[in-house]
Design an enzyme around this catalytic site. Structure first.
Site, short mmCIF file in Angstrom:
data_model
loop_
_atom_site.label_atom_id
_atom_site.label_comp_id
_atom_site.label_asym_id
_atom_site.label_seq_id
_atom_site.Cartn_x
_atom_site.Cartn_y
_atom_site.Cartn_z
N ASP A 116 0.84 -1.19 0.00
CA ASP A 116 0.00 0.00 0.00
C ASP A 116 0.88 1.24 0.00
OD1 ASP A 116 -2.37 1.37 -0.05
OD2 ASP A 116 -2.64 1.37 2.12
N TYR A 118 1.25 5.71 -0.49
CA TYR A 118 0.82 6.90 0.26
C TYR A 118 1.04 8.07 -0.69
CZ TYR A 118 0.87 9.81 4.60
OH TYR A 118 0.62 10.71 5.62
N HIS A 123 -3.69 14.16 0.95
CA HIS A 123 -3.90 13.27 2.10
C HIS A 123 -2.70 13.30 3.04
CE1 HIS A 123 -5.01 9.80 4.48
NE2 HIS A 123 -3.88 9.20 4.15
N ARG A 132 0.90 15.44 13.47
CA ARG A 132 2.12 16.14 13.90
C ARG A 132 1.90 17.65 13.89
NH1 ARG A 132 3.74 12.63 10.01
NH2 ARG A 132 4.15 14.35 8.55
N GLU A 187 -10.00 4.01 4.18
CA GLU A 187 -9.15 4.68 3.21
C GLU A 187 -9.63 4.27 1.83
OE1 GLU A 187 -5.00 5.53 5.60
OE2 GLU A 187 -5.03 3.89 4.14
N GLU A 189 -9.25 3.92 -1.88
CA GLU A 189 -8.05 3.80 -2.70
C GLU A 189 -8.36 3.11 -4.03
OE1 GLU A 189 -4.67 2.24 -0.65
OE2 GLU A 189 -5.33 2.94 1.32
N ASP A 221 -8.90 0.32 2.46
CA ASP A 221 -7.90 -0.16 3.42
C ASP A 221 -8.33 0.32 4.81
OD1 ASP A 221 -5.53 -1.49 4.16
OD2 ASP A 221 -4.44 0.41 4.21
N ARG A 225 -7.19 4.07 13.60
CA ARG A 225 -6.29 5.21 13.76
C ARG A 225 -5.65 5.27 15.14
NH1 ARG A 225 -5.11 6.32 8.63
NH2 ARG A 225 -6.92 6.90 7.40
N GLN A 228 -2.99 2.61 15.12
CA GLN A 228 -1.94 3.07 14.21
C GLN A 228 -1.07 4.16 14.85
OE1 GLN A 228 -3.52 4.90 10.68
NE2 GLN A 228 -1.53 5.39 9.82
N TYR A 232 2.91 3.15 15.04
CA TYR A 232 3.54 3.34 13.72
C TYR A 232 4.94 3.94 13.79
CZ TYR A 232 3.04 8.43 13.00
OH TYR A 232 3.15 9.80 13.06
N LYS A 241 -3.60 -1.69 10.45
CA LYS A 241 -3.97 -1.84 9.04
C LYS A 241 -4.24 -3.29 8.65
CE LYS A 241 -2.97 2.43 7.48
NZ LYS A 241 -3.82 3.26 6.62
N THR A 245 -8.53 -5.58 4.45
CA THR A 245 -8.49 -4.68 3.30
C THR A 245 -9.50 -5.22 2.30
OG1 THR A 245 -6.14 -4.18 3.61
CG2 THR A 245 -7.08 -3.73 1.44
N THR A 332 -4.62 6.45 0.20
CA THR A 332 -5.86 7.21 0.26
C THR A 332 -5.91 8.29 -0.83
OG1 THR A 332 -5.89 6.88 2.64
CG2 THR A 332 -7.33 8.58 1.77
N GLU A 346 -9.69 12.66 7.88
CA GLU A 346 -9.66 13.99 7.28
C GLU A 346 -11.03 14.64 7.26
OE1 GLU A 346 -6.96 13.85 3.54
OE2 GLU A 346 -7.66 11.80 3.92
#
Length: 399
Positions: A116, A118, A123, A132, A187, A189, A221, A225, A228, A232, A241, A245, A332, A346
């Site tokens: 997968d 990114y 996104h 962050r 997600e 995709e 997917d 969160r 994750q 992560y 994740k 899927t 995504t 989002e």
């Protein structure tokens, strides 16, 4: 024009002809092609000598057929189109058509590996701002290479398969706790299915994309969160994740998307030589996300920063081999506007701005019993529309 009742004007007309695997009654799984609201039994067609594919269409998955390569894919598609448009073939072909509502659709191919990516700048920027705050949203490497992670092929499931709420560790103000995810997300995709393999140690250049990739599926997917966010760093996604899927039951062949290729966004700074694809093309796929029956987002795939050809080239630049049935997904799909995002992270800005449904209910993330459907269309030849098979899932309580 096709002689199949109701198929002219359908987004599943003869300009589409996606492949799938289905079960009709008590019969064994069979490969088929969708035409309108019917499925053409290709196993039966090959057994009757109406189409030739070295016996590969008589298998219970698409893998053996996909491994035959582009000349065979093109020949079969041309022949199926002929069978469905020339009235002279109707007496032989019509008995091989099954109404879509009388069949059960299965996972169309055996998944070999799953990667997968990114690849949406919008996104990645949104996620960076949410996860962050106060730091640059894009990390320094993001515009130099397609970021990705290696997923779990064994938990790729076909559209309609229920999704059980995952359990894992998540951070709380009192410290980490173990339990069901409370920030379950989607997600939306687009996935690319590899047909022709490559040997270990050989790179696949961007120019060879269409020689290896058989077709396209829609992907959801599912993402926990909270799990994750705790796990992560420093190695990336894992349990947040890997629980499920979902992919669409129909694989749209690349040949059906010839009119959907469009210029991809400019890339600055310039990319490494092995990632330079000329022409630099993405796909004009228009996704829609439906949450409990209400459309909440319309993500545009044409704006993805990294193209499918670049993703494949990067996946193999270290010499990693391709296998028939490999699936790699775009990551995504999100556009610049809030109504164009492909995740609820989002859409609700981390749960701080919940979605309000017409009935008055609100959601920050998925609750048990919620259903999500992702659909997509693309422009076809002569003003037609090509539909990609939808991908749907419903959340069940944790076990």
């Amino acid at each position: 024009m096709t002689w199949v009742t109701g198929a002219d004007g359908s987004p599943y007309g003869v300009t589409n002809l996606p492949y799938g695997v289905f079960r009709h009654g008590e019969r064994e799984p069979r490969i088929g092609v969708r035409i309108g609201d019917f499925v053409l039994d290709l196993a039966g067609a090959e057994a009757a000598g109406l189409v030739l594919a070295a016996g590969a269409l008589g298998r219970p998955t698409l893998n053996e057929f996909m491994a035959l390569g582009r000349p065979q894919w093109t020949a079969v598609r041309r022949r199926v189109t002929e069978l469905l448009t020339d009235p002279a073939h109707r007496p032989a072909v019509q008995p091989l058509l099954a109404p879509l509502d009388q069949v059960r659709l299965l996972l169309p191919f055996e998944v070999a590996d799953y990667v997968d990516f990114y690849s949406s700048e919008h996104h990645a920027t949104n996620v960076g701002k949410i996860f962050r705050p106060g730091q640059p949203p894009l990390l320094p490497n993001w515009k130099h290479l397609p970021i990705g992670y290696h997923g779990r092929a064994g938990t790729v499931v076909v559209s309609g398969t229920p999704v059980i709420r995952p359990t894992g560790q998540r951070a709380t103000p009192q410290g980490p706790v173990a339990g069901p995810s409370v920030r379950l997300d989607i997600e939306a995709e687009v996935g690319f299915v590899v047909g022709v393999p490559s040997p270990l140690g050989r790179r696949v250049p961007v120019d060879d994309f269409a020689d290896h990739v058989f077709g396209v599926v829609l992907v959801n997917d599912w993402s926990a969160r909270d799990i994750q966010a705790w796990e992560y760093q420093p190695l990336g996604p894992f349990l947040g994740k890997s629980f499920a899927t979902s992919v669409s039951a129909w694989v749209t062949p690349l040949d059906a998307l010839g009119d959907a290729f469009v210029p991809a966004p400019d890339q600055d700074p310039p990319v490494a030589d092995y990632l330079r694809d000329v022409p630099h093309l993405g796909l004009d796929l228009r996704l829609e996300v439906w949450w409990n029956g209400e459309r909440v987002s319309q993500p545009p795939f044409a704006g993805m920063y990294w193209t499918p050809a670049q993703q494949l080239a990067h996946l193999t630049v270290n010499g990693a081999s391709l296998r028939t049935g490999d699936l790699y997904a775009s990551g995504t799909v999100s556009g610049p506007e809030r109504h164009q995002v492909g995740s609820f992270l989002e859409l609700t800005w981390g749960g701080a701005e919940p979605v309000k449904f017409a009935g008055g209910e609100t959601r920050g993330f998925l609750e048990d019993g919620d259903s999500v459907t992702v659909t997509a269309t693309a422009p076809g030849p002569d003003g037609t529309t090509v539909a990609l098979g939808e991908v749907t899932g419903t959340i069940l309580p944790a076990r």
